[in-house]
Design an enzyme around this catalytic site. Structure first.
Site, short mmCIF file in Angstrom:
data_model
loop_
_atom_site.label_atom_id
_atom_site.label_comp_id
_atom_site.label_asym_id
_atom_site.label_seq_id
_atom_site.Cartn_x
_atom_site.Cartn_y
_atom_site.Cartn_z
N GLU A 1 -2.17 -8.49 7.49
CA GLU A 1 -2.56 -8.19 8.87
C GLU A 1 -3.27 -9.35 9.56
O GLU A 1 -4.07 -9.15 10.47
CB GLU A 1 -3.43 -6.93 8.89
CG GLU A 1 -2.68 -5.68 8.45
CD GLU A 1 -3.52 -4.42 8.49
OE1 GLU A 1 -4.76 -4.54 8.60
OE2 GLU A 1 -2.95 -3.32 8.40
N GLU B 1 -3.66 7.34 6.66
CA GLU B 1 -2.32 7.46 7.24
C GLU B 1 -1.29 7.99 6.23
O GLU B 1 -0.35 7.30 5.84
CB GLU B 1 -1.85 6.11 7.79
CG GLU B 1 -2.65 5.63 8.98
CD GLU B 1 -2.14 4.33 9.56
OE1 GLU B 1 -2.36 4.09 10.76
OE2 GLU B 1 -1.51 3.55 8.82
N CYS C 1 11.00 10.97 -7.28
CA CYS C 1 10.80 10.68 -8.70
C CYS C 1 10.91 11.96 -9.54
O CYS C 1 11.11 13.06 -9.01
CB CYS C 1 9.44 10.03 -8.91
SG CYS C 1 8.04 11.15 -8.63
N GLU D 1 -8.19 4.92 14.93
CA GLU D 1 -7.81 3.52 15.11
C GLU D 1 -7.22 3.36 16.50
O GLU D 1 -6.16 3.91 16.79
CB GLU D 1 -6.79 3.07 14.06
CG GLU D 1 -7.30 3.09 12.63
CD GLU D 1 -6.27 2.58 11.63
OE1 GLU D 1 -5.28 1.94 12.07
OE2 GLU D 1 -6.43 2.83 10.42
N ARG E 1 0.85 -1.19 0.00
CA ARG E 1 0.00 0.00 0.00
C ARG E 1 0.89 1.24 0.00
O ARG E 1 2.10 1.15 0.18
CB ARG E 1 -0.94 0.01 1.21
CG ARG E 1 -0.23 0.05 2.56
CD ARG E 1 -1.21 0.03 3.72
NE ARG E 1 -0.54 0.15 5.01
CZ ARG E 1 -1.17 0.23 6.18
NH1 ARG E 1 -2.48 0.18 6.22
NH2 ARG E 1 -0.49 0.35 7.31
N HIS F 1 -3.02 -9.34 13.35
CA HIS F 1 -3.52 -8.13 14.02
C HIS F 1 -4.88 -8.45 14.62
O HIS F 1 -5.80 -8.84 13.92
CB HIS F 1 -3.64 -6.99 13.00
CG HIS F 1 -3.81 -5.63 13.62
ND1 HIS F 1 -4.86 -5.31 14.46
CD2 HIS F 1 -3.07 -4.50 13.51
CE1 HIS F 1 -4.75 -4.05 14.84
NE2 HIS F 1 -3.68 -3.54 14.28
#
Length: 700
Positions: free
Chosen positions: A360, A142, A153, A312, A103, A363
């Site tokens: 995850e 996030e 770049c 979260e 991600r 988690h």
């Protein structure tokens, strides 16, 4: 104060959604965040959209009396998009491309990705503009996680040159501002300037600061794109973003200017492992550090000076730190109350259910992989019952401001001058001393209006402009009290030393100059003694010296009075280390060392006394109190039991007596005639009224 949860209906068969959502409602949850990583499900191929699953989930949430918080799904561009437009990917300084497969692999400055962002955000927000069950939106997810604020770049190179041209106007001004005569680093035009890539020696510190500012500004622009499109679809929605804890590369104050409320993601037992100064204690590994988490609470509350959200909240063990110890019994409840004491409006646990696939799987959620309750579910249900008995959210009135400056952070990270000099840890040393006396704190940028605060703590204002120096002088002369930390006033806004003694434009205000500085390894003796205290060779009882670490400045007082002097076997022995100066109706203290806890506490209590701020006896490590909305919270991040002998049990709004497995009269506390109340390990008490300065806490 409300609770919620993060849910991924796309991970589960639709026939299980009813059971999941009903259990959320049964636990008293009120908000359900969804869709932050769902672009590939919403648009499996270009132009082909599938909203039916999200429509059904939102409707189900509304049917159970809850509200959805949706997210723009741009944190995970799908593979078909990466293949069509590969230039959207980020690059590392050495040119390595960040590939599809996790991600946050997109570049904030990619025009192609901004086009695609606008397209998907417009589509999803238009879809739900009329839904009565959607309360608001989170932009992306996030920003900057996995070290992705700074990309190198070609798109970033072009954008950086434009940013520099806008800031400096002409190249000669840039060369002068940075001091590029050093090592023949002059540029002939803005087109010659690249992002800072690999070099044999370190980069020019002014160039690094500029790139840090530019990269953060790029995220601000990208977030604004989302916020504008969300408000265009429905101006009644709130717009938020979930920032991260102890996160150094993104200026949260700047991003927050385009938000209606600020949110962040809190994982206490992970933070004490991967972003902590020192080795975590057993209690911290089970519950985290209340000041490490608390300072983030206060940063994000102060960003808009209004209640914040924890988007979260850790629900149990987590997958990403080096180790994943189970939290202490009741910790998930403790963390929600701790957030409320710092001004949270809502706390959402991440996640609802442990997932079966992907990165995850280890988690935890509030529910196990089979859908049965996990440890956090009972804590969440208990907390929602307690929150329901408390009045609605209220403002936190903080008498003290701690100044947090991202520019100074970036400058000091470029030239720390000691391997363990960490800006954030230095901030926490001063912040923790004030919080250790039970005083609420705002954590504000240097641009903040300080006039409403009784006292200000500025642990490391490394970059100080003339305007900031003037505002601080006016504040102190008008009766304000200020405590500066080391390495203050050292450089100008471009990260260059001034041709004057330190602390530069603050010298007259401080009433002293810095003669020498040194960075110190742990093995060197590092203590100071209060000036005027008895010494070992006097006939009176000697006061023990107090410790400092990492950084020391030898001060030459002019108008200032020495408060502490070095007590070391070395050239600094006897030289002033801390001085105080009177300016108008106020005073300023300059601390030239990085204080350990005893010195930090002494400086904080002196400051609070001068400012007339009420404070508590020094609190035990891991125990914190906070005052909000007519109530005092006591939060216990330790495995010890606490006795509060002065507190009438009738004044309790929330206590630990209903916690599963907790007996307030257990073990050595069976004396039913004992006064006061007991707070259990990892427990909470909420007391009606303000008892901060009359509170005594004993660990048992």
């Amino acid at each position: 104060m409300r609770l919620g949860v993060c849910y991924f209906p796309e991970h589960w068969p639709s026939e299980e959604w009813e059971r999941d959502v009903a259990a959320m409602a049964d636990a008293g949850l009120e908000y359900v965040r969804m869709a932050e990583f769902s672009w590939g499900v919403l648009e499996p191929e270009r132009g082909t959209f599938d909203f039916e699953w999200l429509d059904e989930a939102i409707e189900l949430i509304g049917d159970h009396g809850m509200q959805a918080v949706l997210c723009t799904p741009t944190a995970t561009p799908p593979k078909w998009l990466v293949d069509e437009r590969p230039s959207i990917r980020q690059e590392d300084p050495d040119g390595t491309v960040r590939e599809h497969g996790s991600r946050r692999h997109y570049c904030f400055n990619s025009d192609a990705y901004r086009e695609e962002t606008a397209r998907i955000v417009e589509r999803v927000t238009e879809r739900y503009a009329d839904s009565p069950h959607v309360a608001g939106w989170q932009t992306d997810n996030e920003f900057g996680c996995h070290e992705t604020v700074r990309c190198y770049c070609d798109d970033c190179a072009d954008a950086f040159r434009t940013w520099l041209a806008d800031r400096y106007g002409d190249i000669d001004r840039l060369n002068e501002a940075w001091g590029n005569a050093f090592w023949s680093q002059q540029y002939g035009s803005f087109d010659e300037i690249d992002p800072p890539g690999p070099t044999p020696a370190e980069h020019h510190p002014s160039r690094l600061l500029a790139y840090a500012r530019f990269s953060s500004d790029s995220v601000v622009e990208y977030n604004r794109l989302h916020a504008d499109l969300i408000r265009e679809a429905d101006p009644d929605w709130f717009v938020t973003h979930n920032f991260m804890g102890r996160f150094p590369t993104l200026n949260a104050y700047d991003v927050s200017e385009d938000l209606d409320r600020v949110a962040w993601d809190s994982y206490p037992t992970g933070f004490v492992q991967d972003r902590y100064d020192g080795e975590a204690s057993p209690d911290q590994l089970r519950a985290g550090d209340p000041d490490q988490v608390g300072m983030d609470h206060d940063i994000y509350r102060s960003a808009l000076d209004r209640p914040f959200w924890v988007m979260e909240q850790q629900p149990g063990d987590v997958n990403w730190p080096p180790h994943c110890p189970q939290p202490g019994e009741g910790a998930m409840r403790l963390w929600a109350h701790h957030a409320a004491a710092h001004g949270a409006d809502a706390v959402l646990y991440f996640r609802w259910r442990r997932c079966l696939e992907g990165q995850e799987q280890y988690h935890a959620g509030l529910r196990k992989a089979d859908g049965s309750p996990d440890r956090g579910y009972a804590d969440a249900a208990h907390t929602s019952e307690e929150f329901a008995t408390l009045d609605g959210a209220s403002h936190v009135d903080a008498p003290v401001a701690v100044v947090f400056d991202y520019d100074s952070l970036w400058a000091l990270n470029a030239q720390p001058h000691a391997p363990d000099f960490d800006y954030w840890a230095l901030q926490e040393a001063f912040y923790g001393a004030v919080r250790g006396r039970g005083v609420q704190v705002d954590v504000v940028p240097p641009s903040a209006d300080l006039s409403g605060y009784a006292a200000v703590v500025a642990p490391a204002l490394h970059l100080v402009t003339e305007d900031l120096a003037d505002r601080l002088t006016d504040y102190i002369a008008g009766g304000g009290e200020v405590l500066f930390g080391p390495r203050t006033g050292v450089k100008d806004a471009e990260n260059k030393l001034r041709p004057m003694s330190q602390p530069g434009p603050l010298t007259d205000l401080v009433g002293a100059t810095v003669d020498q500085h040194e960075s110190l390894p742990r093995r060197l003796e590092t203590t100071v003694r209060r000036v005027g205290d008895p010494t070992d060779d006097s006939e009176e009882i000697a006061a023990p010296p107090v410790s400092f670490r990492t950084w020391a400045e030898w001060l030459d007082p002019d108008a200032a009075e020495p408060q502490y002097a070095y007590d070391v076997d070395g050239p600094a022995d006897g030289r002033p280390a801390v001085v105080t100066n009177t300016v108008g109706d106020g005073q300023v203290t300059y601390c030239g060392v990085w204080p350990e806890s005893d010195l930090a506490d002494a400086l904080a209590s002196d400051l609070l006394d001068r400012a007339g701020v009420r404070y508590a006896e020094r609190l035990p490590d891991g125990v914190r109190i906070g005052y909000r909305g007519g109530r005092t919270w006591v939060t216990n991040f330790t495995s010890d039991r606490l006795r509060l002998p002065e507190i009438d049990p009738e004044s309790l709004a929330v206590d630990d007596t209903d916690r599963d497995g907790f007996d307030p009269m257990a073990d050595d506390d069976k004396d039913s005639s004992a006064d006061g109340i007991v707070v259990g390990p990892y427990g909470v008490a909420v007391i009606e009224g303000d008892c901060v300065d009359g509170l005594r806490i004993a660990q048992t």
